[in-house]
Write an enzyme that holds these catalytic residues in place. Structure first.
Site: not given
Length: 359
Positions: A195, A235
């Site tokens: 990512q 998250d």
């Protein structure tokens, strides 16, 4: 949705997303017209990042209600979409919000109401992220660079690709660059899904100086004095302040603590899970082992391990609250040592980073 780059757009009553599995080598949109397509996009990481996953989940629920909108169908759609990525709490939060909003309505009105609520979630996310960027910029302005420029380090992708606009950890970097602050970003590659390459793609597009590094080079750069601060997204944040983020975040927090550097977590308030006691209570997603066995790139796939090779592939890790210098949310900058607002509190810890310049 035009005030900032965004990984999603509306084409009438159709939702279009950037397929992030093709980035940074190809920019291609995918249309989502069914709940199954939305669930697939989340599970296969065509969309990534907790805020964006939540938004796509909300739209996915609206799409499901176009097919069937009775209570049983509503409950099943919430269950199916929620099972796609268990760690990112924004998905659960968004699904619950939309379901709660539409449940009192007659079945015929639910799909349209859910769509409007998903749009509201996007609007609120962009506004929250812009505010997070402003607060981050205030923190950045308090740092005296060690090497003539402000050297920041990120992990994973917490830019506009991971949200509906602006990003979380990158929002302040974009504002600092626009404000004329001389800065440079160390971009951790973030194996195995890389990512970090998305972060590099974003920063290149914005003209922000940056360098991609191997994940395991981060500690040495901090030790050499080439980093002024580390900033990541999240998250899920537990009620005691423990942070779940892409695997590798914990190691950067440890290195930052040993190097005397601030370690900041930027996330919207929707990422705080008041019902989760601590990091041990956060489910950690285990992803397909082929993400380690097979390397994917512009030239295709290359196998680096035999198909029957045993691998472990946790997608996230937990950074304890005592390693977090500041949590930056749209509601303000929170020092883990002082507690969370609205009854959510950080656990008391014996060692905290210096909480100076927090609001």
């Amino acid at each position: 949705m035009n005030d900032t780059p965004s990984p999603l757009r509306l084409d009438g009553d159709r939702l279009c997303i950037l397929d992030q599995t093709l980035l940074p080598f190809a920019r291609q949109e995918v249309g989502l017209e069914t709940a199954a397509q939305a669930a697939h996009a989340i599970a296969t990481m065509q969309v990534r990042g907790a805020p964006l996953i939540g938004a796509i989940g909300a739209f996915g629920l609206a799409l499901a209600l176009r097919e069937a909108a009775d209570d049983a169908a509503l409950d099943e759609a919430v269950r199916a979409l929620g099972a796609t990525r268990p760690t990112a709490v924004n998905l659960e939060w968004a699904l619950h919000r939309v379901a709660t909003h539409v449940r009192p309505l007659p079945a015929a009105a639910r799909a349209a109401a859910a769509w409007c609520e998903a749009l509201a979630i996007c609007d609120e996310d962009r506004a929250a992220n812009r505010r997070i960027g402003e607060l981050t910029l205030e923190l950045l302005q308090t740092i005296t660079p060690r090497a003539g420029r402000l050297n920041l380090m990120t992990h994973c992708n917490a830019g506009w690709l991971a949200t509906t606009g602006w990003g979380t950890a990158l929002a302040g970097i974009y504002l600092a660059h626009t404000a004329g602050i001389t800065l440079h970003v160390w971009v951790s590659e973030t194996r195995p899904r890389n990512q970090g390459l998305l972060t590099a793609w974003e920063l290149a597009g914005a003209g922000v100086p940056h360098t991609v590094i191997a994940d395991n080079a981060a500690g040495q750069l901090m030790r050499e004095g080439q980093v002024d601060a580390v900033i990541i997204g999240a998250d899920r944040i537990a009620a005691n302040g423990d942070v779940a983020n892409k695997v590798g975040s914990y190691l950067k927090a440890l290195a930052a603590r040993d190097s005397g550097l601030p370690f900041w977590v930027a996330a919207p308030w929707s990422t705080v899970d008041a019902g989760c006691v601590d990091g041990a209570s956060i489910p950690i997603e285990a992803r397909d082992g082929d993400e380690l066995r097979v390397v994917r790139g512009a030239a295709g796939c290359v196998r680096q391990l035999e198909p029957d090779s045993r691998v472990a592939n946790p997608a996230f890790d937990i950074t304890p609250a005592h390693l977090v210098t500041a949590l930056i949310t749209e509601r303000g900058i929170v020092d883990p040592a002082r507690g969370m607002p609205e009854g959510v509190h950080f656990a008391n810890t014996s060692e905290q980073n210096d909480p100076q310049n927090l609001k």
